[in-house]
Design an enzyme around this catalytic site. Sequence first.
Site, PDB file in Angstrom:
ATOM      1  N   SER A   1     -38.725  23.243  89.125  1.00  0.00           N
ATOM      2  CA  SER A   1     -39.454  23.256  89.832  1.00  0.00           C
ATOM      3  C   SER A   1     -40.212  22.538  90.464  1.00  0.00           C
ATOM      4  O   SER A   1     -40.984  22.542  89.303  1.00  0.00           O
ATOM      5  CB  SER A   1     -40.219  25.060  90.269  1.00  0.00           C
ATOM      6  OG  SER A   1     -40.621  24.981  91.152  1.00  0.00           O
TER       7      SER A   1
ATOM      8  N   TYR B   1     -44.396  32.480  88.195  1.00  0.00           N
ATOM      9  CA  TYR B   1     -43.175  31.362  88.378  1.00  0.00           C
ATOM     10  C   TYR B   1     -43.454  29.918  87.710  1.00  0.00           C
ATOM     11  O   TYR B   1     -42.748  29.627  87.225  1.00  0.00           O
ATOM     12  CB  TYR B   1     -43.183  31.323  90.695  1.00  0.00           C
ATOM     13  CG  TYR B   1     -42.083  30.563  90.509  1.00  0.00           C
ATOM     14  CD1 TYR B   1     -40.588  31.189  90.199  1.00  0.00           C
ATOM     15  CD2 TYR B   1     -42.352  29.518  90.290  1.00  0.00           C
ATOM     16  CE1 TYR B   1     -40.037  30.460  90.535  1.00  0.00           C
ATOM     17  CE2 TYR B   1     -41.627  28.501  91.210  1.00  0.00           C
ATOM     18  CZ  TYR B   1     -40.249  29.777  90.649  1.00  0.00           C
ATOM     19  OH  TYR B   1     -38.630  28.415  91.445  1.00  0.00           O
TER      20      TYR B   1
END
EC number: 1.1.1.236
Length: 260
Positions: free
Chosen positions: A146, A159
Site C-alpha cells: 500500500s 495498517y
Amino acid sequence: MAGRWNLEGCTALVTGGSRGIGYGIVEELANLGASVYTCSRNQKELDECLTQWRSKGFNVEASVCDLSSRSEREEFMKTVSNHFHGKLNILVNNAGIVIYKEAKDYTMEDYSHIMSINFEAAYHLSVLAHPFLKASERGNVVFISSISGASALPYEAVYGATKGAMDQLTRCLAFEWAKDNIRVNGVGPGVIATSMVEMTIQDPEQKENLDKLIDRCALRRMGEPKELAAVVAFLCFPAASYVTGQIIYVDGGFMANGGF
C-alpha cells in the site's frame, strides 16, 4: 509452459480472492492461462465467485480459510500443494484488513488482529509455499502492499506499519530466495475502487480524507482493481525475469507527488 507474455501452464495462489483487488487478480491471472486457487473466510462468497469464474471458462478452485489462524494456514497450504501436485509458480499475498483509528485508540486486540492477517499470514504463507515455489523452478511471490507503507496517512498508523514491514520483507526475501529461482516483488495500491472503499466513505470524515488523497493523485481519480491486477500479472510473466525486490506503486501518481 508460459510464453514471455502469458501464464499458460502456470499455477497460482491468490489469497482473499472473493472480492475487490483479490477478485480482480484472480480473473487477470486466470484469463492469461493460469490455474488459480484462492481463499476467503466466506463460503457463500466463494461459491458465487466460482460460479462466475467457471461460466467464463476460468480454471479456478477455492476453499475457506481464516488466515488469522496459524493452524488453518498450514492446513490450507497442504490443500493447495495437493491440488497443484507440489508445484506452485505464483503466490499473491493479497488478503488484508484495515482498521481506521488513531494509534492511541487501538486496542491490543485490534493490533494483534491486523498484524496477524496483514503481515504474519503473508510471511507464514510465503515460508510454507517456498518448497513448492522452488519445485516449480520459476517461482514468483507478489505482496500486495500500500502507499500507506511508505507515506503517513490519517488513521492508518498500524495498517501502514504492517505494509512497511511487508515492503522490507519483500526486499529481503528477494535476496534470500533468488538462489532458488524465486522472484519476490510488491505492488502498492493507492485508492482503488472496492467495496471496502465504498464502506469507508459512508463516514463523512473518512470521505474527506479519501477526497484529499485523490486530489494528490496526478490522475485525479480512484484506480480500478483490473488496473492493479495488470501490474501483478506483469511481475509474474517470464518477460519480467530480471525484476525482483521492487515495490511498484499503482496509485495514479500519488507517491510521485510527495505523499500526503
